[in-house]
Design an enzyme around this catalytic site. Structure first.
Site, PDB file in Angstrom:
ATOM      1  N   GLU A 275      30.175 -53.215  11.281  1.00  8.00           N
ATOM      2  CA  GLU A 275      30.155 -53.805   9.945  1.00  8.00           C
ATOM      3  C   GLU A 275      31.347 -53.344   9.107  1.00  8.00           C
ATOM      4  OE1 GLU A 275      26.405 -52.295   8.782  1.00  8.00           O
ATOM      5  OE2 GLU A 275      25.257 -53.631  10.083  1.00  8.00           O
ATOM      6  N   PRO A 276      32.578 -53.632   9.553  1.00 13.48           N
ATOM      7  CA  PRO A 276      33.740 -53.218   8.766  1.00 13.48           C
ATOM      8  C   PRO A 276      33.870 -54.041   7.492  1.00 13.48           C
ATOM      9  CG  PRO A 276      34.437 -54.633  10.553  1.00 13.48           C
ATOM     10  CD  PRO A 276      32.956 -54.407  10.738  1.00 13.48           C
ATOM     11  N   GLY A 277      34.303 -53.409   6.436  1.00 13.13           N
ATOM     12  CA  GLY A 277      34.569 -54.107   5.188  1.00 13.13           C
ATOM     13  C   GLY A 277      35.942 -53.742   4.668  1.00 13.13           C
ATOM     14  N   ARG A 278      36.077 -52.479   4.276  1.00 11.99           N
ATOM     15  CA  ARG A 278      37.317 -52.015   3.657  1.00 11.99           C
ATOM     16  C   ARG A 278      38.530 -52.228   4.572  1.00 11.99           C
ATOM     17  NH1 ARG A 278      37.336 -47.828  -0.158  1.00 11.99           N
ATOM     18  NH2 ARG A 278      35.250 -47.271   0.576  1.00 11.99           N
ATOM     19  N   TYR A 318      35.867 -43.036  -8.547  1.00 14.27           N
ATOM     20  CA  TYR A 318      36.023 -42.192  -7.365  1.00 14.27           C
ATOM     21  C   TYR A 318      37.269 -41.303  -7.405  1.00 14.27           C
ATOM     22  CZ  TYR A 318      32.873 -45.730  -5.345  1.00 14.27           C
ATOM     23  OH  TYR A 318      31.840 -46.591  -5.099  1.00 14.27           O
ATOM     24  N   CYS A 346      39.013 -48.498 -24.557  1.00 14.60           N
ATOM     25  CA  CYS A 346      38.954 -47.322 -25.429  1.00 14.60           C
ATOM     26  C   CYS A 346      38.164 -46.189 -24.786  1.00 14.60           C
ATOM     27  CB  CYS A 346      38.356 -47.704 -26.782  1.00 14.60           C
ATOM     28  SG  CYS A 346      39.396 -48.864 -27.692  1.00 14.60           S
ATOM     29  N   GLU A 347      38.605 -45.771 -23.617  1.00 14.41           N
ATOM     30  CA  GLU A 347      38.052 -44.613 -22.925  1.00 14.41           C
ATOM     31  C   GLU A 347      39.178 -43.899 -22.197  1.00 14.41           C
ATOM     32  OE1 GLU A 347      34.603 -44.861 -20.533  1.00 14.41           O
ATOM     33  OE2 GLU A 347      33.680 -46.467 -21.702  1.00 14.41           O
ATOM     34  N   TYR A 375      36.382 -53.650  -2.782  1.00 16.95           N
ATOM     35  CA  TYR A 375      35.750 -52.934  -3.890  1.00 16.95           C
ATOM     36  C   TYR A 375      36.601 -53.001  -5.170  1.00 16.95           C
ATOM     37  CZ  TYR A 375      33.066 -51.387   0.066  1.00 16.95           C
ATOM     38  OH  TYR A 375      32.310 -51.384   1.208  1.00 16.95           O
TER      39      TYR A 375
END
Length: 421
Positions: A275-278, A318, A346-347, A375
């Site tokens: 199940e590869p994604g990235r 992350y 504004c953070e 992602y």
């Protein structure tokens, strides 16, 4: 490898100049390369060509319908973790028998949806879920094919927020309980165990954690077969990492991963699912943004760009690194400058990079965040009432907007003011 290269000093996505897209759709935006997506899904198929196998793209990494259709048309299956992702896979033309349903919180409605439209298997994550699925399948008069996701208590050596195979993580059933769980499945109506599932985390950069987990799965397969269970399928999850920093050593290649799979479980004669994604979508995408201001601070200069943490949350969530490059290639010997690269939210957390050495930039210059195809858009929000940014797919010299930027009217129109206000 990706298909984002400089030509005559201008960054291109395949054969399309990035400034051409920016002029058409505005910034910020995501752009994906069809050639890169195809190449990466093909590498996994090649890595497993020694066995019956199905490469199931992890929809959570990039769920745009055009991306799913492109991969599905190549024969890829889909790994989904919600009813919405299941619907996306089906809308992209992927048949139910190529969809596996993972996730710890499947609802009865999601189970009914998949059972009614077709499902390759449910990857069960808990005993309560197992019993609920038995009830739902029995009520519908069908049999649900299932695997049990076992938690092998293996440290994936990755970021704590994307590690899923340790005993303290919420995922799966402790491998020590697997025999009891499979025995209960055999006695429950509406369920048929077809295999074993394991997934230990995301962005793994070495093979040893996989090897440890798969060796445990191989031992469990032999034990369950001895108990009388017909284990014909092993879902080995995903998680192989990508090189977010081009200067660092590269993670293992799919071919190396495939050889390790063969060494650990190849003797069992099982069909292999991964199940590869990235690794499929990550390096297939850029996020492109414009410089709004170059701000001189006290001891530190800032690039204030028109993308923000709501568009690409990985650095804020992350502490993730993305290589950042100018869209117009600098002249040889051009003076470097050091910037904090920040967005307009504004953070203080709306910071993409600190003290990054880049060629000197000015307002309206375009920069690109590499390795943003996974992602990125899927985790975006409308925080600060900022519309979601467009997604663009390039194929050769063609490009198309595959998700348009909503207008402010469309965004505001989703809210309703009660009549009594």
């Amino acid at each position: 490898m990706d298909h984002f290269l400089y030509r005559d000093g201008i960054l291109h996505a395949e054969d399309v100049a990035i400034p051409e897209i920016a002029a058409k759709v505005g910034t910020p935006f995501y752009v994906y390369s069809a050639a890169t997506l195809r190449r990466h899904i093909g590498l996994f198929a090649e890595a497993l060509d020694w066995a019956d196998h199905l490469v199931c793209f992890a929809v959570k990494s990039n769920s745009n319908l055009a991306v799913l259709k492109l991969l599905g048309d190549m024969g890829a299956g889909m790994d989904v973790v919600s009813g919405g992702e299941y619907r996306r896979a089906r809308a992209a033309g992927v048949s139910g028998d190529r969809i596996v349903f993972s996730g710890v919180g499947k609802t009865r409605d999601e189970m009914r949806l998949a059972l009614s439209e077709g499902i390759r298997q449910f990857n069960l994550e808990s005993e309560p879920e197992m019993r609920v699925l038995s009830q739902v399948a029995t009520e519908m008069g069908v049999v649900a094919p299932v695997t049990v996701r076992v938690n092998p208590d293996v440290d994936a050596k990755t970021h704590a927020k994307i590690s899923t195979g340790k005993s303290e993580n919420k995922f799966g059933i402790p491998i020590a309980r697997a025999r009891d769980v499979y025995a209960e499945i055999a006695n429950l109506p509406g369920l048929k165990a077809v295999g074993i599932d394991v997934h230990i985390g995301s962005q793994l950069t070495e093979l040893e954690p996989f090897r440890q987990a798969y060796q445990k799965v191989a031992e469990l397969t032999e034990i369950l077969r001895a108990d009388g269970h017909d284990i014909t399928r092993l879902d080995l999850g995903g998680g192989l990492g990508i090189p977010y920093e081009r200067s660092n050593s590269a993670p293992p290649l799919p071919l190396e991963y495939g050889q390790m799979v063969r060494e650990t479980v190849g003797h069992l004669g099982c069909e292999i699912e991964i199940e590869p994604g990235r690794l499929v979508s990550g390096n297939a995408g850029l996020m492109v943004t414009s410089v709004i201001y170059v701000k001189e601070g006290e001891g530190q200069d800032f690039l204030i760009v028109d993308a923000a943490m709501n568009d690409l949350v990985r650095p804020a969530m992350y502490e993730a690194h993305h290589d950042i490059v100018p869209v117009v290639e600098p002249s040889p010997g051009q003076e470097k400058a050091q910037y904090d690269i920040v967005g307009p939210i504004c953070e203080t957390g709306d910071t993409f990079a600190k003290r990054r050495d880049l060629d000197r930039l000015q307002a309206d210059d375009l920069i690109a965040f590499r390795s943003a195809g996974a992602y990125g858009a899927v985790m975006a929000s409308e925080y600060n009432s900022r519309p979601l940014i467009p997604e663009v797919l390039v194929m050769g010299d063609q490009y198309a907007v595959i998700r348009a930027r909503p207008t402010y009217e469309e965004m505001l129109g989703r809210d309703t003011i009660p009549a009594w206000l």
